[in-house]
Design an enzyme around this catalytic site. Structure first.
Site, PDB file in Angstrom:
ATOM      1  N   LEU A  87      48.759  38.882  38.407  1.00 25.51           N
ATOM      2  CA  LEU A  87      47.768  39.812  37.865  1.00 25.51           C
ATOM      3  C   LEU A  87      47.465  40.885  38.900  1.00 25.51           C
ATOM      4  O   LEU A  87      48.165  41.039  39.888  1.00 25.51           O
ATOM      5  CB  LEU A  87      46.507  39.036  37.463  1.00 25.51           C
ATOM      6  CG  LEU A  87      46.703  37.965  36.370  1.00 25.51           C
ATOM      7  CD1 LEU A  87      45.419  37.170  36.162  1.00 25.51           C
ATOM      8  CD2 LEU A  87      47.159  38.593  35.069  1.00 25.51           C
ATOM      9  N   TYR A 141      41.122  37.740  43.217  1.00 24.04           N
ATOM     10  CA  TYR A 141      41.981  38.411  42.245  1.00 24.04           C
ATOM     11  C   TYR A 141      43.400  37.843  42.345  1.00 24.04           C
ATOM     12  O   TYR A 141      43.813  37.347  43.386  1.00 24.04           O
ATOM     13  CB  TYR A 141      41.955  39.929  42.356  1.00 24.04           C
ATOM     14  CG  TYR A 141      42.279  40.558  43.698  1.00 24.04           C
ATOM     15  CD1 TYR A 141      43.553  40.530  44.234  1.00 24.04           C
ATOM     16  CD2 TYR A 141      41.299  41.267  44.398  1.00 24.04           C
ATOM     17  CE1 TYR A 141      43.848  41.154  45.435  1.00 24.04           C
ATOM     18  CE2 TYR A 141      41.584  41.894  45.602  1.00 24.04           C
ATOM     19  CZ  TYR A 141      42.852  41.828  46.114  1.00 24.04           C
ATOM     20  OH  TYR A 141      43.140  42.448  47.307  1.00 24.04           O
ATOM     21  N   CYS A 142      44.096  37.875  41.210  1.00 27.56           N
ATOM     22  CA  CYS A 142      45.449  37.297  41.090  1.00 27.56           C
ATOM     23  C   CYS A 142      45.503  35.874  41.656  1.00 27.56           C
ATOM     24  O   CYS A 142      46.308  35.573  42.542  1.00 27.56           O
ATOM     25  CB  CYS A 142      46.477  38.185  41.779  1.00 27.56           C
ATOM     26  SG  CYS A 142      48.192  37.800  41.326  1.00 27.56           S
ATOM     27  N   PRO A 143      44.636  34.980  41.160  1.00 26.85           N
ATOM     28  CA  PRO A 143      44.625  33.619  41.698  1.00 26.85           C
ATOM     29  C   PRO A 143      45.899  32.858  41.329  1.00 26.85           C
ATOM     30  O   PRO A 143      46.489  33.075  40.275  1.00 26.85           O
ATOM     31  CB  PRO A 143      43.399  32.987  41.014  1.00 26.85           C
ATOM     32  CG  PRO A 143      43.261  33.742  39.727  1.00 26.85           C
ATOM     33  CD  PRO A 143      43.692  35.148  40.038  1.00 26.85           C
ATOM     34  N   LYS A 154      40.591  33.912  50.732  1.00 29.29           N
ATOM     35  CA  LYS A 154      41.981  34.311  50.518  1.00 29.29           C
ATOM     36  C   LYS A 154      42.308  35.606  51.260  1.00 29.29           C
ATOM     37  O   LYS A 154      41.560  36.574  51.185  1.00 29.29           O
ATOM     38  CB  LYS A 154      42.216  34.489  49.014  1.00 29.29           C
ATOM     39  CG  LYS A 154      43.601  34.977  48.626  1.00 29.29           C
ATOM     40  CD  LYS A 154      43.719  35.017  47.111  1.00 29.29           C
ATOM     41  CE  LYS A 154      44.992  35.668  46.628  1.00 29.29           C
ATOM     42  NZ  LYS A 154      45.107  35.624  45.157  1.00 29.29           N
TER      43      LYS A 154
END
Length: 272
Positions: A87, A141-143, A154
């Site tokens: 994502l 975001y974008c896990p 992260k």
């Protein structure tokens, strides 16, 4: 990444703001082809893009994606849709991207690709004596299950692209800057792109405190150059040989074809 192996090294970290992220995906696809065909040995490519938001295919299908894209563009970002999984992520001049491109062997699973990159980054940063975990960071975001974090925050995400017999394992490493500000940018994108409408996938509910840069986490200012030196040192310590190189004429021809294809796909994804 066995010891005493030979690797091509293509460094594209200093090409500047005109180097578009779509070009990177076309380059990696081209290298996947030549590595897969055994026209090239395994290759490591390093790259930096300025003020770019890379959306996933699913992001491009959100109910008000154009409103989200407009918001990002107003903030000064170029917006593209990637051709590998995942994502939305932020790229800027304080984020180092690394692609490890190897031949796709039957015994080389998707998890093996991720593990290859995780081990490499852990070795790269081993001098800091911190624990780097590979697990999903909920709220980032974008896990994904291969998010890299220190103390639950992260700093990197990994994606993978398999095409024409080659595998490109790609990572973004936030060297410096504010992880929270980057997270807020993507959070606002989702707010504009969704607007409380039903969606076909569960987009991430972003919490800015889940993300940080390595400089923030280690209490020491890291630059792209710092990480590049650590990358080169890691290869040396492994006894591997790096051969600085650039695209061959065959790869340039493949690249031109792939780039045109990716541009068209990107236009369709964003309904341009």
């Amino acid at each position: 990444m066995d010891r005493n192996t030979q690797w091509r090294f293509i460094d594209q970290t200093t090409l500047g703001p005109t180097f578009n992220a779509l070009q990177s995906f076309a380059i990696d696809d081209s290298l996947c082809t030549t590595v897969g065909n055994e026209d090239s040995i395994s290759t490591i490519r390093t790259w930096v893009h300025h003020n770019t938001i890379v959306l996933g295919i699913q992001d491009s299908r959100l109910p008000h994606v154009q409103d989200g894209v407009s918001y990002l563009q107003e903030q000064g970002y170029d917006v593209i849709v990637r051709n590998s999984g995942g994502l939305a992520v932020v790229l800027d001049d304080e984020i180092l991207n690394i692609s490890l491109i190897v031949k796709d062997e039957k015994k080389f699973s998707i998890n093996d690709g991720y593990d290859l990159m995780v081990q490499f980054i852990q070795e790269m940063l081993s001098s800091y004596k911190v624990t780097i975990e590979a697990k999903e960071i909920v709220g980032s975001y974008c896990p994904g299950s291969y998010d890299l974090s220190i103390g639950g925050k992260k700093f990197a995400g990994i994606s993978q692209r398999r095409i024409r017999g080659g595998v490109a394992v790609q990572i973004y490493l936030c060297a410096a800057g504010s992880g929270a500000i980057r997270a807020e940018t993507i959070k606002h994108f989702y707010n504009y792109a969704v607007q409380d409408k039903p969606t076909k996938f569960a987009y991430p509910i972003i919490k800015k405190e889940t993300m940080a840069s390595l400089s923030e986490l280690l209490g020491e200012q890291l630059s792209i150059q710092t990480l590049m030196l650590k990358l080169l040192t890691t290869f040396k310590n492994r006894g591997a040989s790096l051969h600085p190189d650039q695209l061959t004429s065959q790869e340039i021809e493949l690249y031109q074809h792939n780039y045109e294809r990716i541009i068209e796909r990107n236009k369709k994804a964003l309904n341009e």
